[in-house]
Structure formats: structure tokens, C-alpha cells
Design a protein around this motif. Structure first.
Motif, mmCIF file in Angstrom:
data_model
loop_
_atom_site.group_PDB
_atom_site.id
_atom_site.type_symbol
_atom_site.label_atom_id
_atom_site.label_comp_id
_atom_site.label_asym_id
_atom_site.label_seq_id
_atom_site.Cartn_x
_atom_site.Cartn_y
_atom_site.Cartn_z
ATOM 1 N N GLY A 103 1.602 -37.495 11.704
ATOM 2 C CA GLY A 103 2.228 -36.427 12.469
ATOM 3 C C GLY A 103 2.776 -35.369 11.540
ATOM 4 N N GLY A 104 2.750 -34.117 11.977
ATOM 5 C CA GLY A 104 3.262 -33.020 11.172
ATOM 6 C C GLY A 104 4.140 -32.093 11.983
ATOM 7 N N TYR A 105 5.288 -31.699 11.413
ATOM 8 C CA TYR A 105 6.203 -30.752 12.046
ATOM 9 C C TYR A 105 6.171 -29.451 11.258
ATOM 10 C CZ TYR A 105 10.515 -28.424 13.476
ATOM 11 O OH TYR A 105 11.428 -27.501 13.914
ATOM 12 N N ASP A 106 5.834 -28.356 11.932
ATOM 13 C CA ASP A 106 5.760 -27.032 11.328
ATOM 14 C C ASP A 106 7.137 -26.379 11.408
ATOM 15 O OD1 ASP A 106 5.427 -24.293 10.810
ATOM 16 O OD2 ASP A 106 3.429 -24.238 11.682
ATOM 17 N N ALA A 107 7.779 -26.169 10.252
ATOM 18 C CA ALA A 107 9.131 -25.605 10.231
ATOM 19 C C ALA A 107 9.152 -24.112 10.533
ATOM 20 C CB ALA A 107 9.775 -25.862 8.863
ATOM 21 N N ASP A 156 9.827 -20.017 5.062
ATOM 22 C CA ASP A 156 10.600 -18.821 4.724
ATOM 23 C C ASP A 156 12.090 -19.102 4.602
ATOM 24 O OD1 ASP A 156 11.080 -19.332 7.370
ATOM 25 O OD2 ASP A 156 10.246 -17.447 8.118
ATOM 26 N N ASP A 157 12.480 -20.371 4.627
ATOM 27 C CA ASP A 157 13.866 -20.750 4.352
ATOM 28 C C ASP A 157 13.842 -22.117 3.685
ATOM 29 O OD1 ASP A 157 13.455 -22.611 6.398
ATOM 30 O OD2 ASP A 157 14.398 -21.330 7.913
ATOM 31 N N TYR A 158 14.963 -22.841 3.698
ATOM 32 C CA TYR A 158 15.028 -24.110 2.973
ATOM 33 C C TYR A 158 14.549 -25.309 3.802
ATOM 34 C CZ TYR A 158 17.512 -21.668 -0.698
ATOM 35 O OH TYR A 158 17.842 -20.801 -1.707
ATOM 36 N N MET A 159 14.059 -25.055 5.001
ATOM 37 C CA MET A 159 13.524 -26.136 5.825
ATOM 38 C C MET A 159 12.029 -26.259 5.580
ATOM 39 S SD MET A 159 14.041 -28.549 7.945
ATOM 40 C CE MET A 159 13.023 -29.609 8.980
ATOM 41 N N PRO A 160 11.548 -27.378 5.003
ATOM 42 C CA PRO A 160 10.111 -27.533 4.730
ATOM 43 C C PRO A 160 9.369 -28.089 5.947
ATOM 44 C CG PRO A 160 11.282 -29.411 3.885
ATOM 45 C CD PRO A 160 12.336 -28.507 4.492
#
Length: 334
Positions: free
Chosen positions: A216-220, A193-197
Motif C-alpha cells: 500500500g502507498g500513501y501519497d503525501a 513539498d513539505d516534511y511529510m513524505p
């Protein structure tokens, strides 16, 4: 006499013109040269050159028919009748060589008819150049470590998200080592919902005996993370085994199993030239156990029949019931 002379003169002139034309050679236009389709073996079987270009194209896909009965292993709800789905999938894979590496575009369209309702989807549509990829396909959190076995009910205990828009880069070394870094948009409640993917990163080491991979995955959106590690072993030419473990900080786009951790394991046994037995079991920290077993039998080349049974013992947030269901899949690949 004037009329007679006029008629005789006209007839003579007509005969003269006709004779002159008959004496001329008949000119027939040269046929256009036919450009036959040429096989392109640079990228494997099934590719051919698009006429007039240096681009190689492969058209493939499948037609599938599924029949389910019993209790849904995902929800524990009794089907009450047969559940039937027909699906057609069409894939286009176009590749060519450039000074920057292989240029590839890949697209897959699906049309399916499930229990009386039509649906369409676009699970794959991406462009690759060298190691870069842009477009929609399954999240790298899922595909980088591999899907969990050749089981139809493979994600009763979920191991990550699937289709999403993404941009990523894969580095491939010459010694079996590869690495991935990418950003993804997410889906549903997890669309950024912003510019951070969302961010995904992974590494892999492959040899003749098998492979070791991690992602690994980071959820923004939730600002949480999840990771998985997998070991694949080729025990013999006929037997392959795998084990996959996942851990998450909290519920997130990538950590979508119940509880903090989960584990999946299974394998395949090639019983004959036409039959392969596949098995899988999984457990999540919340207490749910899921297992499945099938036999993929290639009746004739390109046509496989796969009967499968699946069992789930629910626990924790998913309830305390048991579910036992079955499916028979008929699939014609081309």
C-alpha cells in the motif's frame, strides 16, 4: 716523466676500484608479492574480493539494441518508421559482513542512444545495512510485489511509479514471511513539498509453490492512497503464473492507472533450455485492454533475442483507437 707517471697512476687506481666493485655481490630487490583476485562465493556467482579488503564486488550489466515498428501501444500513435534505441547498463554490487549484518552498496548507470539522441540516467544508487536501505531505486510500491511478467511492454497499463529517493526497512522472517515499511520522495509533480513524505508498507509470504504479496502507498501530496495484491503460482517446473490487482482512492503518485481499479495477469512457459514464452494481459477500470506476447530465445549463453508483439484497445480518457506494435530486442548480459 711527470705526466707519464700521473697517467700510469690514474690507470692503476681505476683498475683497483673497478676490481673492488666487481668483487661485491650484485643486490637485486625482492619482487613485491602478487596478490591474486580471490573468488567470493558467499553472495553468489560473479563476486570476488577487492584485493586487500574483505569486501566482495560484482561487476555486471548488459548491452541492448531495440527496434520498434507499427503503432505505439502506449499512445496509439503510428511510429511512421523504425524506432531504434541502443543502451548500455553497468552495475556495481559491493558487499561485506559487519557486526550489524551485511553492508551492501549497489549502483547502476545507464547510457542510451534513442533515435539520434543521447541520454544518461542513474536508476539505482543505494546503501543497505541489515534490513535498512537508503538511496534511489524503483519505488517499493512497484518492486515489492514484483514487476508484471517478463514482457517488454509490461506497463502500458501502469502499475506504479519507478525511480525515487527512499528510506525503508525490510523485516525477513525464517518461515517465508517478510514485511516492509518505507518513506519516499516522489518524482515530477509528486515530489513532496513539505516534511511529510510518501509512505509505503507491504507484506509477503513465499513458499515453494509461489507467493502472496500486498503493498500500500500513501501519497503525501494528493493525500490519496493505493494498494495492490498479487498471487504467484509455480504450476510446474516449466510454467509460472501470476495475477495482480490494484485499487486506488483517487489519482495519485501510486495509483497512476486510469479508473479506480486495474488487474494484470500472465505467465511464462519454458519451452526448452533456450526458449521461454511470456504472455501478459491487463485491464483498467477506464476500459483499456492491453496484451503482449514474446519469445525470449537464448541464442548462445549470455545473448538473448526477444521478438514481441503488443496490442492495446484504448477506451475512456485514453481514446477509442486500437494500437498494434512490435519490437525485437537483442541483449548481451554479462
Amino acid at each position: 716523466m711527470n705526466i707519464k707517471s700521473l697517467l700510469l697512476g690514474s690507470a692503476a687506481a681505476l683498475v683497483a676500484v673497478t676490481g673492488a666493485r666487481a668483487a661485491d655481490a650484485v643486490v637485486v630487490a625482492e619482487p613485491e608479492p602478487v596478490e591474486y583476485v580471490k573468488v567470493c562465493d558467499a553472495y553468489g556467482a560473479g563476486f570476488y574480493y577487492i584485493p586487500g579488503t574483505e569486501t566482495c564486488l560484482k561487476v555486471s550489466g548488459y548491452v541492448r539494441f531495440d527496434v520498434k515498428a507499427g503503432t505505439d501501444p502506449y499512445t496509439g500513435i503510428d511510429y511512421g518508421t523504425f524506432k531504434v534505441r541502443s543502451r548500455a547498463s553497468l552495475r556495481f554490487d559491493a558487499r561485506s559482513e559487519t557486526e550489524l549484518g551485511t553492508l551492501r552498496s549497489y549502483a547502476e548507470a545507464r547510457i542510451q542512444f534513442t533515435d539520434g539522441e543521447n541520454a544518461t540516467s542513474l536508476p539505482n544508487a543505494f546503501i543497505e545495512l541489515g534490513g535498512f536501505r537508503v538511496g534511489v531505486t524503483d519505488s517499493q510500491f512497484v518492486s515489492w510485489t514484483g514487476y508484471v511478467g517478463d514482457i517488454i511492454h509490461d506497463d502500458v497499463i501502469s502499475y506504479g511509479p519507478f525511480e525515487t529517493n527512499q528510506i525503508n526497512y525490510t523485516f525477513t522472517g525464517g518461515n517465508g514471511f517478510s514485511a516492509l515499511i518505507g518513506v519516499e520522495q516522489g518524482t515530477g509533480d509528486f515530489v513532496i513539498d513539505d516534511y511529510m513524505p510518501h509512505i509505503v508498507a507491504g507484506a509477503k509470504f513465499e513458499q515453494g509453490w509461489g507467493s502472496v504479496s500486498a503493498v500500500g502507498g500513501y501519497d503525501a501530496v494528493t493525500e490519496e492512497w493505493a494498494g495492490k495484491v498479487r498471487l504467484d503460482v509455480k504450476a510446474t517446473d516449466a510454467i509460472s503464473l501470476f495475477v495482480l490487482g490494484g485499487y486506488k482512492s483517487e489519482d495519485s503518485y501510486y495509483g497512476n492507472w486510469f479508473g479506480d481499479w486495474a488487474v494484470w495477469g500472465g505467465g511464462s512457459f519454458k519451452a526448452s533450455e533456450t526458449a521461454t514464452i511470456n504472455a501478459q494481459a491487463a485491464y483498467e477500470d477506464d476500459g483499456t485492454i492491453a496484451a503482449a506476447l514474446n519469445v525470449a530465445y537464448e541464442l548462445v549463453p549470455g545473448f538473448t533475442i526477444t521478438p514481441e508483439i503488443a496490442y492495446t484497445a484504448f477506451s475512456g480518457e485514453r481514446g477509442d483507437d486500437d494500437a498494434f506494435g512490435g519490437i525485437v530486442r537483442f541483449q548481451r548480459n554479462f
